[in-house]
Design a protein around this motif. Structure first.
Motif, PDB file in Angstrom:
ATOM      1  N   SER A  72       0.817  -1.211   0.000  1.00 14.97           N
ATOM      2  CA  SER A  72       0.000   0.000   0.000  1.00 14.97           C
ATOM      3  C   SER A  72       0.851   1.261   0.000  1.00 14.97           C
ATOM      4  O   SER A  72       0.331   2.354   0.230  1.00 14.97           O
ATOM      5  N   VAL A  73       2.156   1.120  -0.277  1.00 13.97           N
ATOM      6  CA  VAL A  73       3.047   2.269  -0.451  1.00 13.97           C
ATOM      7  C   VAL A  73       4.020   2.020  -1.608  1.00 13.97           C
ATOM      8  O   VAL A  73       4.115   0.917  -2.136  1.00 13.97           O
ATOM      9  N   CYS A  74       4.784   3.083  -1.940  1.00 20.28           N
ATOM     10  CA  CYS A  74       5.527   3.180  -3.207  1.00 20.28           C
ATOM     11  C   CYS A  74       6.588   2.112  -3.474  1.00 20.28           C
ATOM     12  O   CYS A  74       6.458   1.295  -4.382  1.00 20.28           O
ATOM     13  N   THR A  75       7.704   2.175  -2.742  1.00 19.42           N
ATOM     14  CA  THR A  75       8.887   1.384  -3.074  1.00 19.42           C
ATOM     15  C   THR A  75       8.601  -0.104  -3.258  1.00 19.42           C
ATOM     16  O   THR A  75       9.002  -0.697  -4.275  1.00 19.42           O
ATOM     17  N   PRO A  76       7.936  -0.757  -2.295  1.00 19.62           N
ATOM     18  CA  PRO A  76       7.736  -2.204  -2.444  1.00 19.62           C
ATOM     19  C   PRO A  76       6.915  -2.599  -3.661  1.00 19.62           C
ATOM     20  O   PRO A  76       7.188  -3.634  -4.285  1.00 19.62           O
ATOM     21  N   THR A  77       5.917  -1.780  -4.021  1.00 20.38           N
ATOM     22  CA  THR A  77       5.136  -2.087  -5.218  1.00 20.38           C
ATOM     23  C   THR A  77       6.009  -2.022  -6.465  1.00 20.38           C
ATOM     24  O   THR A  77       5.928  -2.880  -7.357  1.00 20.38           O
ATOM     25  N   ARG A  78       6.864  -1.009  -6.546  1.00 20.10           N
ATOM     26  CA  ARG A  78       7.739  -0.868  -7.717  1.00 20.10           C
ATOM     27  C   ARG A  78       8.710  -2.044  -7.829  1.00 20.10           C
ATOM     28  O   ARG A  78       9.027  -2.508  -8.937  1.00 20.10           O
ATOM     29  N   TYR A  79       9.173  -2.510  -6.696  1.00 19.06           N
ATOM     30  CA  TYR A  79      10.033  -3.695  -6.689  1.00 19.06           C
ATOM     31  C   TYR A  79       9.284  -4.888  -7.298  1.00 19.06           C
ATOM     32  O   TYR A  79       9.827  -5.625  -8.130  1.00 19.06           O
ATOM     33  N   SER A  80       8.038  -5.087  -6.887  1.00 20.08           N
ATOM     34  CA  SER A  80       7.252  -6.224  -7.368  1.00 20.08           C
ATOM     35  C   SER A  80       6.952  -6.139  -8.853  1.00 20.08           C
ATOM     36  O   SER A  80       6.983  -7.151  -9.566  1.00 20.08           O
ATOM     37  N   ILE A  81       6.646  -4.942  -9.337  1.00 20.52           N
ATOM     38  CA  ILE A  81       6.353  -4.765 -10.763  1.00 20.52           C
ATOM     39  C   ILE A  81       7.534  -5.229 -11.608  1.00 20.52           C
ATOM     40  O   ILE A  81       7.364  -5.924 -12.613  1.00 20.52           O
ATOM     41  N   LEU A  82       8.734  -4.856 -11.194  1.00 20.85           N
ATOM     42  CA  LEU A  82       9.922  -5.137 -12.004  1.00 20.85           C
ATOM     43  C   LEU A  82      10.520  -6.522 -11.777  1.00 20.85           C
ATOM     44  O   LEU A  82      11.203  -7.039 -12.659  1.00 20.85           O
ATOM     45  N   THR A  83      10.268  -7.142 -10.619  1.00 20.53           N
ATOM     46  CA  THR A  83      10.887  -8.437 -10.322  1.00 20.53           C
ATOM     47  C   THR A  83       9.913  -9.605 -10.279  1.00 20.53           C
ATOM     48  O   THR A  83      10.330 -10.762 -10.332  1.00 20.53           O
ATOM     49  N   SER A 124      13.373   1.058 -21.460  1.00 14.74           N
ATOM     50  CA  SER A 124      13.596   2.375 -20.872  1.00 14.74           C
ATOM     51  C   SER A 124      12.715   2.572 -19.642  1.00 14.74           C
ATOM     52  O   SER A 124      11.637   1.969 -19.527  1.00 14.74           O
ATOM     53  N   VAL A 125      13.181   3.425 -18.739  1.00  9.38           N
ATOM     54  CA  VAL A 125      12.366   3.921 -17.643  1.00  9.38           C
ATOM     55  C   VAL A 125      12.481   5.437 -17.650  1.00  9.38           C
ATOM     56  O   VAL A 125      13.581   5.989 -17.668  1.00  9.38           O
ATOM     57  N   ILE A 126      11.338   6.107 -17.664  1.00  7.61           N
ATOM     58  CA  ILE A 126      11.292   7.573 -17.626  1.00  7.61           C
ATOM     59  C   ILE A 126      10.287   7.949 -16.545  1.00  7.61           C
ATOM     60  O   ILE A 126       9.081   7.706 -16.698  1.00  7.61           O
ATOM     61  N   GLY A 127      10.771   8.510 -15.438  1.00  7.56           N
ATOM     62  CA  GLY A 127       9.861   8.883 -14.364  1.00  7.56           C
ATOM     63  C   GLY A 127      10.462   8.687 -12.991  1.00  7.56           C
ATOM     64  O   GLY A 127      11.678   8.736 -12.789  1.00  7.56           O
ATOM     65  N   LYS A 128       9.587   8.458 -12.040  1.00  8.73           N
ATOM     66  CA  LYS A 128       9.967   8.291 -10.636  1.00  8.73           C
ATOM     67  C   LYS A 128      10.531   6.884 -10.405  1.00  8.73           C
ATOM     68  O   LYS A 128       9.864   5.898 -10.653  1.00  8.73           O
ATOM     69  N   SER A 185      13.384   9.673  -6.210  1.00 13.08           N
ATOM     70  CA  SER A 185      12.295   9.091  -5.419  1.00 13.08           C
ATOM     71  C   SER A 185      11.029   9.917  -5.634  1.00 13.08           C
ATOM     72  O   SER A 185      10.771  10.346  -6.754  1.00 13.08           O
ATOM     73  N   SER A 186      10.234  10.139  -4.606  1.00  7.66           N
ATOM     74  CA  SER A 186       9.006  10.914  -4.767  1.00  7.66           C
ATOM     75  C   SER A 186       9.327  12.393  -4.956  1.00  7.66           C
ATOM     76  O   SER A 186      10.394  12.871  -4.551  1.00  7.66           O
ATOM     77  N   LEU A 187       8.365  13.126  -5.484  1.00  3.90           N
ATOM     78  CA  LEU A 187       8.568  14.545  -5.748  1.00  3.90           C
ATOM     79  C   LEU A 187       8.449  15.388  -4.480  1.00  3.90           C
ATOM     80  O   LEU A 187       8.659  16.592  -4.518  1.00  3.90           O
ATOM     81  N   ASP A 188       8.136  14.760  -3.351  1.00  7.88           N
ATOM     82  CA  ASP A 188       8.159  15.485  -2.076  1.00  7.88           C
ATOM     83  C   ASP A 188       9.315  15.042  -1.186  1.00  7.88           C
ATOM     84  O   ASP A 188       9.375  15.377  -0.010  1.00  7.88           O
ATOM     85  N   ILE A 189      10.233  14.257  -1.776  1.00  8.06           N
ATOM     86  CA  ILE A 189      11.403  13.759  -1.041  1.00  8.06           C
ATOM     87  C   ILE A 189      12.669  14.197  -1.776  1.00  8.06           C
ATOM     88  O   ILE A 189      12.824  13.926  -2.965  1.00  8.06           O
ATOM     89  N   PRO A 190      13.605  14.874  -1.077  1.00  8.63           N
ATOM     90  CA  PRO A 190      14.849  15.262  -1.751  1.00  8.63           C
ATOM     91  C   PRO A 190      15.729  14.047  -2.018  1.00  8.63           C
ATOM     92  O   PRO A 190      15.507  12.977  -1.439  1.00  8.63           O
ATOM     93  N   PRO A 191      16.711  14.193  -2.940  1.00  7.77           N
ATOM     94  CA  PRO A 191      17.097  15.392  -3.669  1.00  7.77           C
ATOM     95  C   PRO A 191      16.209  15.607  -4.899  1.00  7.77           C
ATOM     96  O   PRO A 191      15.680  14.658  -5.469  1.00  7.77           O
ATOM     97  N   TYR A 192      16.095  16.866  -5.299  1.00 10.47           N
ATOM     98  CA  TYR A 192      15.250  17.235  -6.431  1.00 10.47           C
ATOM     99  C   TYR A 192      16.148  17.451  -7.653  1.00 10.47           C
ATOM    100  O   TYR A 192      16.785  18.492  -7.805  1.00 10.47           O
ATOM    101  N   LEU A 193      16.189  16.430  -8.507  1.00  5.57           N
ATOM    102  CA  LEU A 193      17.114  16.445  -9.643  1.00  5.57           C
ATOM    103  C   LEU A 193      16.724  15.363 -10.635  1.00  5.57           C
ATOM    104  O   LEU A 193      15.942  14.463 -10.333  1.00  5.57           O
ATOM    105  N   TYR A 194      17.293  15.448 -11.828  1.00 13.88           N
ATOM    106  CA  TYR A 194      17.122  14.418 -12.846  1.00 13.88           C
ATOM    107  C   TYR A 194      18.437  13.674 -13.033  1.00 13.88           C
ATOM    108  O   TYR A 194      19.520  14.264 -12.979  1.00 13.88           O
ATOM    109  N   LEU A 195      18.307  12.379 -13.280  1.00 17.14           N
ATOM    110  CA  LEU A 195      19.453  11.545 -13.650  1.00 17.14           C
ATOM    111  C   LEU A 195      19.155  10.897 -14.990  1.00 17.14           C
ATOM    112  O   LEU A 195      18.087  10.292 -15.181  1.00 17.14           O
TER     113      LEU A 195
END
Length: 502
Positions: A72-83, A124-128, A185-195
């Protein structure tokens, strides 16, 4: 001789037909962030937000009514989608990674990206991202300068020891992506930058003091922290869509299919609708931000059409968990972002993890079709693997394919057991119509989070989700045998593990 000719012609026709069947589509996986089950009118006819472009994906394809994020939160769901595996099998036992958490997916772990590359895709991955990066440090990590969990996971590092003069050494390129343009990471969590491909786009020389307009961290909320030069926080969403369009235009000239994983930064906070989208919904800044997302999704779909790619592109649209939408917001706007589901983002209740899920694939997936099978977002690897002919022992252990459902809207899968997980580490299991929760309380954001059981009180809750979508009527005392069976099955799934083939 005549019979031999007939046999040759039959074999040739079968070969051509079979080749058509396995033609590899382009794949775009759009992952909204914190979008609720009730935000879209294809699920909720009383939604206060008009989303015609997102709705079109479901109307022109298949709508899934009982799909769940694995957390029910971000990181673990993203892990599951990709693995294709639950994140609680890793060292992340609850919550999410923070600003400078270590990479959650090791380099030798098979991902959807690496699997698709094996079958000739450019990826490709483009986003958070929000799965951790290999940040360069000025000094060694220790308990005094890092947040290290009991399981040994580095969830965060003091920003003062991060060396922004050096690019991270680990990220999406090490997890199966040929091209990446990400927010860490999230747009409310630093650092605020693009890689871009693990390299900073601009020097990280600025700092934001953050913004907290509301007591509940909603609205245009973001935390203080380092920021790259020329980084405009309200332009991140448009930037990701613009980069996606340019990427598609570039790779469509290559003689290979593409996979675009597009994890959006919204409608997670900060809610930052541009001026042209303000007051376009009846659900405040949140609804206006969803409207902005819908516009860009439509623009991306139009871009596919303009490049003559629509017919051979599978588009999947979903959300990483339930909405960040408090009861006060429901009352204020009369908008039920989680529909009649109990709870919200973070919770073990279905409002925390039952999410919108739609698949469009012209000519292959029947228009206006529906599917009510219970499944989870870990299903992507299994589904694409079955489509492409990957060996089953190379698929993530928790990935249950829905490929047969896409090919035949009348297909009904045998009930599979799905595990739900909350932000505080609560577990529940769903099999068919039955849902069992092994703790009392939401285990997330809704109050009460924890409920201490009375002596001798049953800590398990059992719900018939066909009849009680709001999880009101606890049937655990009425059906002790079902409770016992589900507890046994949940424990077996928790213990289950295997090693993917290299």
């Amino acid at each position: 001789m005549r019979y031999l000719l007939i046999i040759i012609l039959l074999l040739f026709n079968y070969s051509c037909s079979n080749n058509e069947k396995v033609k590899k589509p382009n794949i775009i996986y759009i992952l909204a962030d914190d979008l609720g089950y009730g935000d879209l009118s294809v699920y909720n006819q009383n939604s206060k937000i008009s989303t015609p472009n997102i709705n079109s994906i479901g109307n022109q394809g298949m709508i899934f009514s009982d799909m769940h994020s694995t957390s029910s939160v971000c990181t673990p769901t993203r892990y599951s989608i990709l693995t294709g595996e639950y994140a609680w099998r890793t060292k992340l036992k609850e919550g999410v990674l923070w600003s400078y958490g270590e990479p959650l997916i090791p380099e030798n772990k098979k991902t959807v990206g690496s699997m698709l590359k094996k079958f000739g895709y450019t990826t490709s991955v483009i986003g958070k991202w929000h799965l951790g990066l290999g940040w360069e440090k000025k000094v060694e990590i220790s308990e005094s300068n890092a947040d290290i969990s009991d399981s040994g996971l580095i969830r965060d590092i003091n920003e003062n020891i991060i060396d922004f003069s050096k690019n991270p050494t680990f990220g999406p390129p090490q997890n199966g992506f040929d091209y990446s343009f990400i927010l860490p990471s999230s747009l409310d969590i630093p650092p605020y930058l693009y890689l871009e491909n693990n390299k900073f786009i601009k020097p990280v020389n600025n700092y934001t003091d953050g913004n907290k307009p509301n007591h509940d961290s909603s609205g245009a909320f973001w935390r203080a922290g380092p920021m790259a030069e020329d980084f405009e926080i309200d332009q991140v969403l448009p930037t990701f869509f613009d980069k996606s369009k340019k990427y598609i235009k570039r790779v469509q000239k290559e003689d290979k299919p593409f996979f675009l994983y597009l994890p959006l930064p919204g409608p997670h906070t900060p809610w930052l609708p541009l001026d042209s989208f303000r007051d376009t919904s009846e659900a405040g800044e949140y609804g206006d931000f969803v409207k902005m997302i819908d516009y860009h999704v439509g623009d991306l779909l139009d871009h596919l059409k303009s490049l003559n790619l629509e017919e051979n592109t599978m588009v999947i649209f979903t959300s990483d968990n339930g909405p960040y939408w408090w009861p006060e917001s429901i009352e204020r706007f009369n908008h039920k972002a989680a529909l009649e589901l109990k709870g919200m983002k973070g919770d073990i209740y279905d409002g925390g993890h039952r999410i919108p899920f739609m698949v469009k694939y012209p000519g292959i997936v029947k228009e206006k079709s529906t599917n009510s099978d219970v499944n989870s977002l870990a299903s992507l690897m299994g589904t694409l693997g079955e489509m492409l002919g990957e060996e089953s022992n190379n698929i993530g252990i928790d990935s249950h394919s829905f490929y047969d459902a896409l090919m035949n809207d009348n297909y009904k899968a045998e009930p599979k057991s799905i595990i739900h997980h909350s932000s505080r580490g609560f577990f529940s299991i769903r099999k068919g119509k039955w849902k069992l929760i092994e703790n009392l309380g939401s285990g997330g954001f809704s109050k009460p989070v924890f409920i201490k059981p009375n002596q001798g009180e049953n800590i398990y809750s059992l719900f018939d989700m066909d009849e009680d979508i709001s999880e009101i009527n606890n049937l655990s005392n009425k059906h002790p045998e079902i409770v016992k069976d589900l507890i046994t099955e949940m424990n077996l799934i928790k213990k289950k593990s295997f090693q993917l083939n290299p």
